[in-house]
Design an enzyme around this catalytic site. Structure first.
Site, PDB file in Angstrom:
ATOM      1  N   ASP A 299      16.981  56.966   8.016  1.00 29.06           N
ATOM      2  CA  ASP A 299      16.664  56.403   6.706  1.00 29.06           C
ATOM      3  C   ASP A 299      15.115  56.460   6.321  1.00 29.06           C
ATOM      4  OD1 ASP A 299      15.584  54.131   7.969  1.00 29.06           O
ATOM      5  OD2 ASP A 299      17.476  53.086   8.000  1.00 29.06           O
TER       6      ASP A 299
ATOM      7  N   LYS B 221      20.243  55.989   3.533  1.00 26.88           N
ATOM      8  CA  LYS B 221      21.300  55.240   4.043  1.00 26.88           C
ATOM      9  C   LYS B 221      21.579  54.028   3.164  1.00 26.88           C
ATOM     10  CE  LYS B 221      21.052  52.754   7.788  1.00 26.88           C
ATOM     11  NZ  LYS B 221      20.324  52.470   9.399  1.00 26.88           N
TER      12      LYS B 221
ATOM     13  N   GLY C  29      27.158  53.648  13.918  1.00 16.59           N
ATOM     14  CA  GLY C  29      27.664  53.849  12.799  1.00 16.59           C
ATOM     15  C   GLY C  29      26.552  54.861  11.895  1.00 16.59           C
ATOM     16  N   THR C  30      25.297  54.394  12.010  1.00 14.26           N
ATOM     17  CA  THR C  30      24.138  55.289  11.569  1.00 14.26           C
ATOM     18  C   THR C  30      24.048  56.432  11.746  1.00 14.26           C
ATOM     19  OG1 THR C  30      22.850  53.064  11.113  1.00 14.26           O
ATOM     20  CG2 THR C  30      21.506  55.119  11.308  1.00 14.26           C
TER      21      THR C  30
ATOM     22  N   ARG D 249      23.689  50.360   3.518  1.00 12.97           N
ATOM     23  CA  ARG D 249      24.349  49.444   4.627  1.00 12.97           C
ATOM     24  C   ARG D 249      25.006  48.393   3.637  1.00 12.97           C
ATOM     25  NH1 ARG D 249      24.372  48.097   9.905  1.00 12.97           N
ATOM     26  NH2 ARG D 249      22.575  49.429  10.494  1.00 12.97           N
TER      27      ARG D 249
HETATM   28  C1  R5P Z   1      18.297  50.094  11.254  1.00 18.61           C
HETATM   29  O1  R5P Z   1      17.397  50.020  10.442  1.00 18.61           O
HETATM   30  C2  R5P Z   1      18.118  50.806  12.659  1.00 18.61           C
HETATM   31  O2  R5P Z   1      16.703  51.613  12.807  1.00 18.61           O
HETATM   32  C3  R5P Z   1      19.139  51.710  13.362  1.00 18.61           C
HETATM   33  O3  R5P Z   1      19.311  52.467  12.268  1.00 18.61           O
HETATM   34  C4  R5P Z   1      20.485  50.510  13.354  1.00 18.61           C
HETATM   35  O4  R5P Z   1      20.047  49.523  14.217  1.00 18.61           O
HETATM   36  C5  R5P Z   1      21.600  51.527  14.209  1.00 18.61           C
HETATM   37  O5  R5P Z   1      22.612  50.517  14.072  1.00 18.61           O
HETATM   38  P1  R5P Z   1      23.969  51.230  13.859  1.00 18.61           P
HETATM   39  O6  R5P Z   1      24.046  51.929  15.152  1.00 18.61           O
HETATM   40  O7  R5P Z   1      24.846  49.913  14.018  1.00 18.61           O
HETATM   41  O8  R5P Z   1      24.120  51.731  12.896  1.00 18.61           O
END
Ligand code: R5P
Length: 316
Positions: free
Chosen positions: A172, A195, A229-230, A197
């Site tokens: 992101d 991205k 997820g990301t 959320r």
């Molecule tokens: C978000 O801003 C962080 O940099 C990571 O992208 C996030 O913490 C990843 O979390 P998840 O794997 O639950 O999407």
């Protein structure tokens, strides 16, 4: 030459293996302590050796169960303080609650700041941490804090491999600086994903991609993998935009819920993470590789103890 007596390293229950590996680098035994819970759920800590005037390092990444491990850390600090330690440095390779670092909705807490206050109130003199979710968390502490980065260590995993047409991808816009640092070391171009959320849920969607990835090998980089997820959303949009192969690296393997299973089924060829957090054997999927930050932490501890520059480890 140090102002403090010898180094003593102690571990809570979060990641004793990392603490042992740090001690191996330092060529000292891990300090003896008892850290356990009574049947009434209360945590007990006893340092089982003399730490008067010693330079004490308490190793405790904030892994799951997060709140229990935090409580252990606070009590370990208090025990060391009351045992007349000369100086107490908390070694927190992964700082949980890092995403709760601002009031971005009405009536929410800034928990990352609250924890910093607890750590200081308990009696810590310094903090040694690694790749904070947001750099401004450093400012939540009014005691010295050293933040190490494992981006060069992750970069090293790709430098000696002949991966053609590599492009580093930020998950992101907020991750662009981290991706830029990696792309800079690897001398590759970069791309950025936009991205979204949704609410406070863990649902994420990659809605757009800026950069040229068609026919290339993508290397997704993130600070942590939580639900997965990301990076999975990133891999989906990369596939849609025609990449050949997808690699991924991240500093902190939080791997919450069924993240490991989802990553195992994803299009991601290989995921490289560090050992800032312990990974249970059930989550050690075949496309996951772990590189250790123990030597880096050990070197930083040596430098903190001797009053040498920590920044110099990264050429600053
Ligand atoms: C978000 O801003 C962080 O940099 C990571 O992208 C996030 O913490 C990843 O979390 P998840 O794997 O639950 O999407």
């Amino acid at each position: 030459m140090s102002l403090f007596d010898e180094i003593k390293v102690f571990s809570g229950n979060s990641h004793p293996q990392l603490a042992r590996d740090i001690c191996k680098y330092l060529k000292i035994p891990l300090g003896e302590s008892e850290v356990f819970k009574f049947s009434n759920d209360e945590t007990f800590v006893r340092i089982r050796e003399n730490v008067r005037e010693k330079d004490v390092f308490l190793v405790q990444p904030i892994s799951s169960p997060v709140n229990d491990n935090l409580m252990e850390l606070f009590i370990m600090i208090d025990a060391a303080k009351r045992a007349s330690a000369g100086r107490i440095t908390v070694v927190i390779p992964y700082y949980a609650y890092g995403r709760t670092d601002k009031k971005d909705q009405p009536r929410v807490a800034i928990t990352a700041r609250l924890i910093a206050d607890f750590i200081i109130t308990a009696g810590a003199d310094r903090v040694l941490t690694m790749n904070l979710h947001a750099g401004q968390i450093q400012g939540f502490f009014n005691i010295p804090l050293d933040e190490l980065t494992s981006i060069p260590l992750l970069a090293k995993q790709y430098q000696d491999r002949d991966i053609k047409n590599l492009v580093v991808v930020a998950t992101d816009v907020g991750a662009a600086k981290r991706a830029h640092d990696l792309a800079d070391i690897l001398n590759t171009p970069m791309a950025i994903i936009e991205k979204q959320r949704y609410g406070n849920e863990d649902t994420v969607e990659a809605v757009n991609l800026i950069g040229d990835v068609k026919g290339k090998c993508a290397l997704i980089v993130d600070d942590e993998i939580g639900t997965g997820g990301t990076v999975i959303a990133a891999s989906k949009i990369l596939t849609k935009f025609g990449v050949n192969k997808i690699y991924c690296c991240a500093v902190h393997p939080v791997l919450s819920g069924n993240a490991a299973d989802l990553l195992a089924q994803s299009d991601i060829e290989e995921i490289i993470v560090t050992d800032t957090l312990p990974i249970p054997p059930s989550k050690m999927i075949s496309n996951l590789k772990v590189v250790s930050v123990s030597d880096m932490l050990g070197e930083a501890i040596t430098r903190i103890h001797s009053g040498l520059s920590v920044g110099a480890m990264f050429g600053h």
